[in-house]
Scaffold this active site. Structure first.
Site, PDB file in Angstrom:
ATOM      1  N   LYS A 170       0.863  -1.184   0.000  1.00  0.00           N
ATOM      2  CA  LYS A 170       0.000   0.000   0.000  1.00  0.00           C
ATOM      3  C   LYS A 170       0.900   1.234   0.000  1.00  0.00           C
ATOM      4  O   LYS A 170       1.469   1.625   1.012  1.00  0.00           O
ATOM      5  CB  LYS A 170      -0.889   0.049   1.253  1.00  0.00           C
ATOM      6  CG  LYS A 170      -1.962   1.128   1.107  1.00  0.00           C
ATOM      7  CD  LYS A 170      -2.272   1.888   2.376  1.00  0.00           C
ATOM      8  CE  LYS A 170      -1.459   3.113   2.625  1.00  0.00           C
ATOM      9  NZ  LYS A 170      -1.609   4.242   1.677  1.00  0.00           N
ATOM     10  N   GLY A 203      -4.450   5.371   4.268  1.00  0.00           N
ATOM     11  CA  GLY A 203      -3.855   4.661   5.401  1.00  0.00           C
ATOM     12  C   GLY A 203      -4.894   4.188   6.391  1.00  0.00           C
ATOM     13  O   GLY A 203      -4.855   3.039   6.844  1.00  0.00           O
ATOM     14  N   GLY A 207      -4.349   0.726   4.941  1.00  0.00           N
ATOM     15  CA  GLY A 207      -3.243   0.430   5.855  1.00  0.00           C
ATOM     16  C   GLY A 207      -3.757  -0.218   7.135  1.00  0.00           C
ATOM     17  O   GLY A 207      -3.149  -1.154   7.671  1.00  0.00           O
ATOM     18  N   CYS A 279      14.307  11.435   5.665  1.00  0.00           N
ATOM     19  CA  CYS A 279      14.296  11.020   7.076  1.00  0.00           C
ATOM     20  C   CYS A 279      15.686  11.149   7.703  1.00  0.00           C
ATOM     21  O   CYS A 279      15.802  11.349   8.906  1.00  0.00           O
ATOM     22  CB  CYS A 279      13.768   9.615   7.206  1.00  0.00           C
ATOM     23  SG  CYS A 279      14.521   8.491   6.043  1.00  0.00           S
ATOM     24  N   GLU A 379      10.744  16.564  13.880  1.00  0.00           N
ATOM     25  CA  GLU A 379      11.109  16.406  12.476  1.00  0.00           C
ATOM     26  C   GLU A 379      10.238  17.358  11.640  1.00  0.00           C
ATOM     27  O   GLU A 379       9.015  17.249  11.629  1.00  0.00           O
ATOM     28  CB  GLU A 379      10.842  14.965  12.049  1.00  0.00           C
ATOM     29  CG  GLU A 379      11.273  14.691  10.649  1.00  0.00           C
ATOM     30  CD  GLU A 379      11.057  13.237  10.268  1.00  0.00           C
ATOM     31  OE1 GLU A 379       9.955  12.733  10.498  1.00  0.00           O
ATOM     32  OE2 GLU A 379      12.003  12.625   9.746  1.00  0.00           O
TER      33      GLU A 379
HETATM   34  P1  NAD Z   1       2.738   8.806   7.128  1.00  0.00           P
HETATM   35  O1  NAD Z   1       2.993   8.048   8.362  1.00  0.00           O
HETATM   36  O2  NAD Z   1       1.695   9.837   7.140  1.00  0.00           O
HETATM   37  O3  NAD Z   1       2.326   7.817   5.947  1.00  0.00           O
HETATM   38  C1  NAD Z   1       3.113   6.714   5.603  1.00  0.00           C
HETATM   39  C2  NAD Z   1       2.204   5.631   5.067  1.00  0.00           C
HETATM   40  O4  NAD Z   1       1.400   5.158   6.129  1.00  0.00           O
HETATM   41  C3  NAD Z   1       1.264   6.104   3.964  1.00  0.00           C
HETATM   42  O5  NAD Z   1       1.147   5.093   2.991  1.00  0.00           O
HETATM   43  C4  NAD Z   1      -0.036   6.283   4.712  1.00  0.00           C
HETATM   44  O6  NAD Z   1      -1.174   6.168   3.893  1.00  0.00           O
HETATM   45  C5  NAD Z   1       0.037   5.151   5.720  1.00  0.00           C
HETATM   46  N1  NAD Z   1      -0.816   5.305   6.897  1.00  0.00           N
HETATM   47  C6  NAD Z   1      -1.244   6.461   7.465  1.00  0.00           C
HETATM   48  N2  NAD Z   1      -2.028   6.186   8.526  1.00  0.00           N
HETATM   49  C7  NAD Z   1      -2.089   4.837   8.634  1.00  0.00           C
HETATM   50  C8  NAD Z   1      -2.746   3.948   9.528  1.00  0.00           C
HETATM   51  N3  NAD Z   1      -3.528   4.388  10.515  1.00  0.00           N
HETATM   52  N4  NAD Z   1      -2.581   2.634   9.359  1.00  0.00           N
HETATM   53  C9  NAD Z   1      -1.795   2.163   8.363  1.00  0.00           C
HETATM   54  N5  NAD Z   1      -1.177   2.953   7.471  1.00  0.00           N
HETATM   55  C10 NAD Z   1      -1.303   4.274   7.608  1.00  0.00           C
HETATM   56  O7  NAD Z   1       4.130   9.369   6.664  1.00  0.00           O
HETATM   57  P2  NAD Z   1       4.426  10.267   5.402  1.00  0.00           P
HETATM   58  O8  NAD Z   1       3.922  11.621   5.722  1.00  0.00           O
HETATM   59  O9  NAD Z   1       3.936   9.611   4.163  1.00  0.00           O
HETATM   60  O10 NAD Z   1       6.002  10.213   5.353  1.00  0.00           O
HETATM   61  C11 NAD Z   1       6.797  11.045   6.072  1.00  0.00           C
HETATM   62  C12 NAD Z   1       7.331  10.337   7.296  1.00  0.00           C
HETATM   63  O11 NAD Z   1       8.017   9.156   6.943  1.00  0.00           O
HETATM   64  C13 NAD Z   1       8.339  11.168   8.040  1.00  0.00           C
HETATM   65  O12 NAD Z   1       8.095  11.107   9.413  1.00  0.00           O
HETATM   66  C14 NAD Z   1       9.665  10.507   7.711  1.00  0.00           C
HETATM   67  O13 NAD Z   1      10.690  10.688   8.606  1.00  0.00           O
HETATM   68  C15 NAD Z   1       9.276   9.095   7.599  1.00  0.00           C
HETATM   69  N6  NAD Z   1      10.246   8.394   6.779  1.00  0.00           N
HETATM   70  C16 NAD Z   1      11.133   7.561   7.372  1.00  0.00           C
HETATM   71  C17 NAD Z   1      12.087   6.898   6.618  1.00  0.00           C
HETATM   72  C18 NAD Z   1      13.064   5.951   7.222  1.00  0.00           C
HETATM   73  O14 NAD Z   1      13.600   5.135   6.504  1.00  0.00           O
HETATM   74  N7  NAD Z   1      13.320   6.003   8.489  1.00  0.00           N
HETATM   75  C19 NAD Z   1      12.124   7.092   5.256  1.00  0.00           C
HETATM   76  C20 NAD Z   1      11.209   7.954   4.686  1.00  0.00           C
HETATM   77  C21 NAD Z   1      10.267   8.583   5.471  1.00  0.00           C
END
Ligand code: NAD
Length: 475
Positions: A170, A203, A207, A279, A379
């Site tokens: 997803k 999500g 998700g 990140c 962040e």
């Molecule tokens: P997000 O958590 O909003 O979304 C990530 C994914 O999770 C999306 O596909 C979203 O639809 C899904 N999601 C949201 N709510 C959910 C739920 N309740 N249940 C299941 N899935 C759900 O994050 P974002 O805004 O897309 O990405 C940015 C974040 O990702 C930042 O905090 C960043 O640091 C982190 N990030 C971390 C890494 C790493 O490798 N450590 C890499 C890239 C991004």
């Protein structure tokens, strides 16, 4: 318009049971770029069932076959180079050069690395008269963010395929088109039916259904801590394995013996790259008092030189943020920095001149930042640098570790002993010394609230495996 209103389940493109779609916005124009299916729990059920049905067959494929599969994926992936670059430029707003040299390339790297890691991966080991074996864990749910659309997906997919685990992916609703292209690549590469399933949607629906599904054995998630916590809560109900890559607030410790110009250039690059939506961005720049003035001057020059603009224009180094929400979040953080008493040294709120349309922000530098301030603790996910001064090495290390995160750390200097001390002391999953790029076989992941588990290469494959001991196998 990009119209992809179907899910990819059991080797076929099928309608979502919702019959509804979601708009995807181009962040550089604020206009609708296309639509995707608004997935449902029923879509997830079908995808998980398809993956479950092929689990044992896929798990038992010879390693060589899985290597050949990964080879075919790389071949097909390369054929779609221009499409991938176009999609990521459109959906993320990433400058074309970055879309090619980072986003596109990462896919090649991860599928190739997983294939190579299988060359000497030990799936079986004899211990006395017994056998210890590693087996694919089973149906794996992959949930990915928008900031590196092909990196995060390819990392997880390559590792799962190498391990022999079928998946349901997803992707983010902001950047779904790169994942649609991946599905087409897998079709062309002959990934067996059911091994790869794509369910687009939100999500909170897709998700949530995936992480709650009793037949999903593990969840591999990259994204924010909030979503990670929800996935962990769901996964805890039936004790699914979880592998998380979360956020970061990484420190860059600059020593007093550096070439200040080189240090400022490197520090600025690690803040504005991918419009700060990284990140591992080095958003806390720790500098000794002795070089503060010179460093600030140089950092300002390099920030001012960053060419912000339409991601399709040649020479542009920084495109817009991915969404209106992200734009507003970054504005709020900049306001908070000012409110809490940090000195706004460069940039600030609002859009850069001439870029009123699109989610563009100004590359920004704060100085006189206290590590306790919100802009040093949270962040931001935007091009905002927080400069913090330190008196001695111990204080620098203390500040570096004074965060809930532990994803990455950076150090620049000449004194090898000091550098090694810092590298060993920072609580983070990866440390880069003097801008060293590392290599794709190194593990990647976080300490503390930055994650659980590791990705990349053989470490990534381990996440998709279970361990079995067969006592007396050789007796
Ligand atoms: P997000 O958590 O909003 O979304 C990530 C994914 O999770 C999306 O596909 C979203 O639809 C899904 N999601 C949201 N709510 C959910 C739920 N309740 N249940 C299941 N899935 C759900 O994050 P974002 O805004 O897309 O990405 C940015 C974040 O990702 C930042 O905090 C960043 O640091 C982190 N990030 C971390 C890494 C790493 O490798 N450590 C890499 C890239 C991004």
């Amino acid at each position: 318009m990009r119209i992809n209103n179907q899910q990819f389940i059991n080797g076929e493109w099928v309608d979502s049971t919702s019959g509804e779609t979601l708009d995807v916005i181009n962040p550089a124009t604020e206009e609708v770029l296309g639509t995707i299916a608004k997935g449902t729990k029923e879509d997830v059920d079908k995808a998980v069932e398809a993956a479950k049905n092929v689990y044992l067959d896929f798990r038992n494929t010879p390693v060589k076959e899985r290597q050949e599969l990964l080879d075919r994926i790389v071949t097909e992936y390369k054929k779609r180079k221009e499409d991938i670059i176009d999609a990521i430029t459109d959906e993320l707003g990433s400058p074309r050069e970055l879309s090619e040299k980072t986003h596109y390339e990462r896919g090649v790297i991860h599928f190739t690395e997983a294939r190579d890691a299988l060359d000497d991966f030990q799936f079986e080991e004899k211990r006395g008269e017994s056998l210890v074996m590693k087996e694919a864990i089973g149906v794996s749910g992959l949930v990915t963010p928008w900031n590196f659309p092909t990196n995060q997906t390819s990392l997880k997919l390559a590792a799962a395929f190498a391990a022999g685990s079928p998946v349901v992916l997803k992707p983010s609703t902001e950047t779904p088109f790169a994942a649609v292209i991946l599905a087409e690549i897998f079709e062309a590469a002959g990934v067996p039916k059911g091994v790869f399933n794509l369910v687009n949607g939100e999500g909170k629906t897709v998700g949530d259904a995936l992480s709650s599904h009793p037949d999903v054995r593990m969840m591999s998630f990259t994204g924010s801590g909030g979503s990670g916590a929800k996935i962990m809560e769901n996964s805890s109900k039936d004790f699914k394995k979880v592998s998380f890559e979360l956020g970061g607030k990484s420190p860059y410790i600059i020593l007093d013996d550096v070439d200040v110009d080189e240090a400022a250039k490197s520090a600025v690059k690690l803040v504005f790259n991918n419009t700060g939506q990284v990140c591992t961005a080095a958003t806390r720049t720790l500098i000794p008092e002795s070089i503060k003035d010179e460093f600030l001057e140089k950092a300002k020059q390099y920030m001012a030189d960053v060419k912000v603009g339409d991601p399709n224009n040649e020479g542009v180094e920084m495109g817009p943020l991915v969404s209106k929400d992200q734009f507003e979040t970054v504005q709020e953080f900049i306001e908070k920095g000012i409110e809490e008493g940090a000195e706004l040294y460069f940039g600030g709120t609002g859009k850069p001149e001439g870029l009123e349309k699109g989610f563009y922000v100004k590359p920004t530098i704060f100085t006189n930042v206290e590590n306790s301030m919100t802009i040093a603790q949270e962040e931001i996910f935007g091009p905002v640098m927080s400069i913090i001064t330190y008196k001695d090495l111990d204080e620098a290390i203390k500040i570096a570790n004074d965060t809930k995160y532990g994803l990455a750390g950076y150090v620049m200097g000449q004194d090898k002993e000091q550098i090694k001390k810092i590298a060993r002391s920072i609580e983070a999953g990866s440390i880069a010394i003097n801008d060293h790029p590392g290599s794709s076989d190194l593990p990647f992941g976080g300490y503390k609230q930055s994650g659980i588990g590791r990705e990349w290469g053989d470490y990534g494959i381990e996440e998709f495996l279970e361990v079995k001991a067969i006592k007396g196998y050789y007796a």
